[in-house]
Every structure is written in C-alpha cells, then in structure tokens.
Design a protein around this motif. Structure first.
Motif, PDB file in Angstrom:
ATOM      1  N   ILE A 110       0.774  -1.210  -0.135  1.00 18.38           N
ATOM      2  CA  ILE A 110      -0.103  -0.158   0.077  1.00 18.38           C
ATOM      3  C   ILE A 110       0.813   1.370  -0.091  1.00 18.38           C
ATOM      4  N   LYS A 111       0.504   2.181  -1.021  1.00 15.37           N
ATOM      5  CA  LYS A 111       1.300   3.371  -1.268  1.00 15.37           C
ATOM      6  C   LYS A 111       0.413   4.416  -0.832  1.00 15.37           C
ATOM      7  N   GLU A 112       0.401   5.259  -0.019  1.00 12.95           N
ATOM      8  CA  GLU A 112      -0.362   6.444   0.277  1.00 12.95           C
ATOM      9  C   GLU A 112       0.315   7.827  -0.393  1.00 12.95           C
ATOM     10  N   LYS A 113      -0.844   8.356  -1.081  1.00 10.14           N
ATOM     11  CA  LYS A 113      -0.441   9.610  -2.093  1.00 10.14           C
ATOM     12  C   LYS A 113       0.600  10.580  -1.555  1.00 10.14           C
ATOM     13  N   ASP A 148     -13.832   3.026  -1.784  1.00 11.63           N
ATOM     14  CA  ASP A 148     -13.537   3.272  -3.290  1.00 11.63           C
ATOM     15  C   ASP A 148     -13.165   4.846  -3.279  1.00 11.63           C
ATOM     16  N   GLU A 149     -13.597   5.995  -2.674  1.00 13.16           N
ATOM     17  CA  GLU A 149     -13.067   7.278  -2.841  1.00 13.16           C
ATOM     18  C   GLU A 149     -11.284   7.262  -2.309  1.00 13.16           C
ATOM     19  N   PHE A 150     -10.904   6.534  -1.485  1.00  9.94           N
ATOM     20  CA  PHE A 150      -9.522   6.275  -0.823  1.00  9.94           C
ATOM     21  C   PHE A 150      -8.735   5.576  -1.782  1.00  9.94           C
ATOM     22  N   VAL A 163      -3.442   4.646  -2.295  1.00  6.97           N
ATOM     23  CA  VAL A 163      -4.558   5.089  -1.787  1.00  6.97           C
ATOM     24  C   VAL A 163      -4.216   6.672  -1.496  1.00  6.97           C
ATOM     25  N   ASP A 164      -5.423   7.460  -1.166  1.00  6.65           N
ATOM     26  CA  ASP A 164      -5.200   8.867  -0.840  1.00  6.65           C
ATOM     27  C   ASP A 164      -6.359   8.882   0.291  1.00  6.65           C
ATOM     28  N   THR A 165      -5.679   8.802   1.496  1.00 11.32           N
ATOM     29  CA  THR A 165      -6.436   8.526   2.793  1.00 11.32           C
ATOM     30  C   THR A 165      -6.626  10.099   3.518  1.00 11.32           C
ATOM     31  N   GLY A 168      -3.589  12.484   8.262  1.00 14.32           N
ATOM     32  CA  GLY A 168      -3.366  12.345   9.899  1.00 14.32           C
ATOM     33  C   GLY A 168      -3.680  10.339   9.993  1.00 14.32           C
ATOM     34  N   LEU A 169      -4.563   9.985   9.013  1.00 14.05           N
ATOM     35  CA  LEU A 169      -4.980   8.581   9.410  1.00 14.05           C
ATOM     36  C   LEU A 169      -3.896   7.649   9.842  1.00 14.05           C
ATOM     37  N   ILE A 170      -2.858   7.554   8.712  1.00 13.31           N
ATOM     38  CA  ILE A 170      -1.705   6.899   8.900  1.00 13.31           C
ATOM     39  C   ILE A 170      -0.721   6.993  10.080  1.00 13.31           C
ATOM     40  N   GLU A 171      -0.538   8.236  10.425  1.00 16.88           N
ATOM     41  CA  GLU A 171       0.258   8.876  11.444  1.00 16.88           C
ATOM     42  C   GLU A 171      -0.395   8.608  12.826  1.00 16.88           C
ATOM     43  N   LEU A 172      -1.884   8.020  13.056  1.00 15.27           N
ATOM     44  CA  LEU A 172      -2.523   7.843  14.102  1.00 15.27           C
ATOM     45  C   LEU A 172      -1.858   6.445  14.687  1.00 15.27           C
TER      46      LEU A 172
END
Length: 177
Positions: A110-113, A148-150, A163-165, A168-172
C-alpha cells in the motif's frame, strides 16, 4: 482440492422437486456467469467433495436450480441442504482496473499519496461494516478502510495499491503515544 484454492460461490438453500433438485443462493452480482458449470465442490463436514452437474438453470434471478448426478431423491437432496458451494479460483472472472478480489491483493504494497509506502497487506477484514485493509508496517498494524474514494490505483503488475486517505490517518498508528 483445498478450500484456500477455491472461492465461496453460495449455499444450497432448499429443495426444488422430489427428484433431488436443489436451489442455491449465489454470492455474486452476476449469477448468469455460473449457469453452465460441469461440476462444483460442496463442503461436506469440512471436506470439499466434487459433484457433477446434470443440469442447471437460473431460478427467479438470484437462485440457481441444480440437478446433480446421483442425487435423485428427496433424501439425497436433504443431505446437501445448507451446504456451501465452492469453485476453483481459476474460474473467477478476471477483474480489470481498480476492482479486485480480496484474496488477490494479499501481499500487495500500500502506498499513500502523501505519506509514501505504508506497508504490506496481510489480510482483509470484512467482518466490520466497512471492509479494511490490514497492513503490516514493520510489525505495526495499520487499518485503512477499503473505500472506493480512497483507492486511487490498483497496479497488479507491480503488486501495489495507491490510496489517498484523510490527512493524519496513517500517523495515528505510527506516532509515539
């Protein structure tokens, strides 16, 4: 055939006739894809047993009427009621673009934008209201909703999902508490 080499197709829900025919509720948006099967695996007490199909036809759009070889009486049919049906994974229709089967993305990165590489998908949790990617980042579990939006892009060739979350979601999950 082992269950992990198969996908769940549906469940036998009731008898159709006194000649051993059964009705199966299929777990699919496209039941007509499975109208011409030669054989199917039935889970009998934890073992997948192949049954050959004499005839099948769609019944009331979401049910499949099945007549198995050597299932000729109501008693034979009773023995199969509520049994789960499985097919080999290679019979799944191929999905294109950003659509995927849960089992096929296990092991994808998984790669976040904005964040960059998050980690490896180790499982999909679909027991909650919204399915979640369970991601392993060096021993830390990160959960990202499979919204789907992420999901920006599924790259099967490179085994990555971009993904584009929300910020702060991942940092949590990874910031020291």
């Amino acid at each position: 055939m082992k269950k992990e080499d198969c996908f769940y197709l549906g469940k036998i829900v009731k008898k159709y006739s006194f000649k051993g025919e059964l009705l199966a509720k299929l777990d699919t948006d496209e039941p007509d894809l499975y109208d011409n099967l030669d054989a199917i695996f039935i889970d009998l007490r934890g073992n997948l047993v192949p049954f050959f199909i004499e005839s099948s036809q769609l019944h009331k759009s979401d049910l499949l009427r099945l007549k198995f070889e050597e299932v000729d009486t109501e008693a034979d049919a009773d023995a199969l009621l509520k049994s789960e049906l499985y097919l080999p994974l290679d019979l799944l229709p191929k999905l294109e673009g950003d659509k995927f089967y849960f089992h096929e993305v296990i092991g994808f990165t998984i790669k976040e934008k904005n964040f960059g590489e998050v980690g490896i998908i180790k499982a999909i949790n679909d027991s909650t209201a919204q399915a979640l990617f369970e991601i392993d980042r060096d021993g830390v579990e990160i959960l990202i909703p499979m919204n789907d939006e992420f999901i920006v892009k599924v790259d099967r060739k490179n085994k990555t999902i971009e993904v584009d979350t929300p910020e702060g979601l991942i940092e949590l999950y990874i910031s020291p508490s």
